[in-house]
Design an enzyme around this catalytic site. Structure first.
Site, short mmCIF file in Angstrom:
data_model
loop_
_atom_site.label_atom_id
_atom_site.label_comp_id
_atom_site.label_asym_id
_atom_site.label_seq_id
_atom_site.Cartn_x
_atom_site.Cartn_y
_atom_site.Cartn_z
CB SER B 49 3.63 -5.94 4.86
OG SER B 49 2.81 -5.88 5.99
CG HIS B 50 -1.06 -7.50 5.36
ND1 HIS B 50 0.00 -7.37 6.22
CD2 HIS B 50 -1.36 -8.81 5.36
CE1 HIS B 50 0.30 -8.55 6.73
NE2 HIS B 50 -0.51 -9.44 6.22
CG ASP B 190 7.06 -5.91 7.83
OD1 ASP B 190 6.91 -4.90 7.13
OD2 ASP B 190 6.30 -6.23 8.74
#
Lengths: 344, 344
Positions: B49-50, B190
Site C-alpha cells: 500500500s506504500h 488497504d
C-alpha cells in the site's frame, strides 16, 4: 454494613481526611500537600480508580519501605531543552511540581522541552499534570511505565506496564482538550475494583497465567493484562517502556516489578513529560491557528460525539457543589489507616 | 491478462521505471531521487500500500494541479529546538531530506527537537523518515493528518484522517525498533486495494454513509473509516490533527479534504517529526541504558511475539536478492503512465 453501601462526603471533609492520614503516617508537609491535591483531583472528577482509593496503596508502599515520605526532589538543568528531576524514591507529584517551572521556561525558550522525572514512586493520573501544562498555554504529553502486567501482542507473559499516555491542548477560556488512557485494555485499578466487588471482568481485558482468556479478576491479576487495540496498542506500550525507561535512565516495567519483589507496592520508575509552545511554533499567528482547533472540536461535538474529558469536567463542577459518593467500605478502610501504627 | 497474474521484477529495474515515469512527467531531479527512494523503500519491504502503487496517485495529483513537480523546499530556523520546512506544495520526501540535518543538529544541541514540514503533499510511509532519524542514533516520532475519512468514536461522519503515528528507537549494530501505524483501523490504501480486487473488507474497518457497519469497500470509501482501538485510537487521531495541524500552522484533515475539492488527489497538509537524543538525556550512561532496552526486546521475542518491523526487515533482505512480485495489472498501469500526456 452492606457491601455496596455508599456514603456522601464533601470535598473539603475528604481533603482534610487525606491530609490527616498522610501526616499521621509521616509524610512531610510539601508531600502531604501535593499528594492530597492529586488524590482529590481524581476523586473530584469521579475517577474512582485514581481517587482516594489510592491512599491504601500509598500507605502500603510506605510501610513496605518502598517510598520516602519526605525526600525533597532535586531539579537538574540537563540540557537546553531537558529538565531532569530526581524524586529520590518519593512519590512523583512533588517532583512534578518542583520541575514544572523550568519545563515551562525551556518550552517557551526552545519551542519544545522534555522533563524526565527519575526514581519516583507512581500512582497518579497523568491528566493532573497535563492540566498544569495546558494552564500555562502549552501543549503537553506525558507517559510512564508501571509494573510489568501486560503481555505484548502475540505473547503470553507480562512485558509491559499499563503504561498510560496522556495529552493536553490548551483552549483559551475553556476546559482544555485532554485525554489520558492506559495502553492496556483497561487500567489495573479497574481490575482491582472488580476483584474487590467480586464482579467478573469483560473479555479482552486479560489472560490467565496459562495464556487463556479470562473474566475472573483474580485470575487476570495473576496472569497478564492485554493491550488495547491489538498490535498497535502493544507497540505504543513498548514505545512508552523505551522513552520513559531507558531513554531517561530509569526502570522498565519488568525492572520495576523485580524491584518490588512481590511486596505489591506502587511502581517505582520514571516519567517523561513533553511540553510544546504554540507561540514558538506559530509566532503571531498562534491565536488564529488555535481557533482552527476549535473548528475541529466543534465538528466532533456537532455529530453527537464527546470530547475525551467532557464527563470528567462535568463531574468536577458537580462534585464541587455536591461532594462525592464513596463506597462506605472504602471510607472505613481509609479511616482505619488512622488507627494503624504510623510509618515508614 | 488474468486479474491476479503477478510479475517479478528486480529492484533495479523497478527503480529505473519509477525514475523514468517521474522524469517524464516533469519532476525535477531532486524530487525524482527522493520520490523514487521513498516508493522503492515501501516496495522493497513488501508494503504494497506504500510502494510503487502510489505512483498512480502521484501522477494523478500532479495532473490535477495539486502538487508542484519542482519546488525547492525552504528551511527555516524557527526556534532553538524547532526547524520548519516549507515544502511549497511539493511532495514531502525532499522537504524531509532538506530539513533533516538541522533537526539532527538541534536534537543533539537541545536534547529534543521538532521539525514541522508545511505545505506538503503527502503519500509516504513514515517509517522511511523514522529510519533516517534512528540511523543518526536518535529516537524519532512522526505523525501527520491526511484527508478526513475517519469518524470520531461515538460519531458517524469523518472528522479525522487516517493519521499515521510512527516511532523509532536506534539499536546499535541491528535493525532499529520501528513501528508505523494508521490510527484508523486500517490504512486507506488497504481499503482501496480491496476495492481494486473486489474483495470484501473485514467488519470494524468502516461504516457506510448512513453510519452502519459495512464490509463493502466501495461503500466504506463513501462512508467513514473507524479508528483502531475505539475511543483511545480516536483520541490519538485527534491529537495528531492538533499537533500536526494547527500547532504547526497547517491544515487539518477536514481542511485538506475541502482543499482537494473532490479531485481525489493526495492529501495536502503538514507533518510533525520529533527527535530525541539519548546521549543528551543520559550522557556517558547512554550505552548502558540502550543495552537495557535490548533486554526488553529479548523478553518480547523470547515468548514468541514479534517486534513490530521484523517482517519488513526480513522482506527487505529477501527482495534485495530476489526482486519483488507485483500484480501484472499494476505494472501495466504504471507503464501506461509513460504513454500519457506528461504533466503538470
Amino acid at each position: 454494613m452492606a457491601p455496596h453501601t455508599t456514603a456522601r462526603i464533601s470535598l473539603q471533609e475528604l481533603r482534610e481526611l487525606c491530609q490527616q492520614v498522610l501526616s499521621y503516617h509521616g509524610f512531610s508537609a510539601p508531600h502531604v500537600e501535593q499528594l492530597t491535591a492529586t488524590l482529590m483531583a481524581g476523586q473530584a472528577d469521579n475517577c474512582a480508580s485514581h481517587g482516594v482509593y489510592r491512599l491504601l496503596g500509598l500507605i502500603r508502599s510506605l510501610k513496605a519501605g518502598k517510598v520516602s515520605p519526605d525526600a525533597e526532589p532535586e531539579v537538574h538543568d540537563q540540557a537546553p531543552a531537558i529538565v531532569r528531576v530526581d524524586a529520590r524514591q518519593a512519590f512523583s507529584p512533588l517532583a512534578f511540581k518542583r520541575g514544572l517551572p523550568l519545563l515551562i521556561d525551556k518550552a517557551r525558550d526552545c519551542g519544545i522541552a522534555a522533563m524526565a522525572i527519575n526514581h519516583c514512586v507512581h500512582f497518579s493520573a497523568l491528566w493532573v499534570e497535563i492540566e498544569a501544562i495546558t494552564a500555562a498555554g502549552l501543549v503537553g504529553l506525558a507517559c510512564n511505565p508501571s509494573h510489568a502486567w501486560v503481555a505484548p501482542a502475540g505473547g503470553r507473559r507480562p512485558a509491559f506496564g499499563t503504561n498510560p499516555f496522556a495529552f493536553g491542548w490548551p483552549r483559551p477560556d475553556r476546559d482544555p482538550f485532554v485525554f489520558d488512557f492506559a495502553t492496556s485494555a483497561i487500567a489495573r485499578g479497574d481490575i482491582e475494583l472488580h476483584r474487590r466487588s467480586g464482579e467478573p471482568i469483560p473479555e479482552g481485558w486479560a489472560i490467565d497465567s496459562d495464556g487463556h482468556p479470562t473474566t475472573d479478576a483474580s485470575e487476570a491479576l495473576k496472569g497478564a493484562m492485554l493491550a488495547f487495540g491489538g498490535h498497535k496498542g502493544s507497540a505504543l506500550a513498548a514505545m512508552i517502556e523505551l522513552i520513559a525507561g531507558p531513554l531517561i535512565g530509569d526502570l522498565t516495567s519488568a525492572e520495576s516489578k523485580a524491584w518490588d519483589g512481590g511486596v505489591d507496592a506502587l511502581p517505582y520508575h520514571g516519567e517523561l513529560i513533553l511540553a510544546l509552545d504554540p507561540a514558538r511554533f506559530l509566532g503571531e499567528e498562534a491565536p488564529r491557528h488555535l481557533e482552527r482547533a476549535e473548528t475541529l472540536f466543534q465538528s466532533i461535538q456537532a455529530q453527537g460525539a464527546r470530547l475525551p474529558s467532557e464527563r470528567r469536567f462535568a463531574a468536577r463542577r458537580q462534585t464541587a457543589a455536591d461532594g462525592v459518593e464513596l463506597p462506605a467500605q472504602l471510607l472505613a478502610d481509609i479511616r482505619v489507616l488512622l488507627e494503624e501504627t504510623p510509618g515508614g
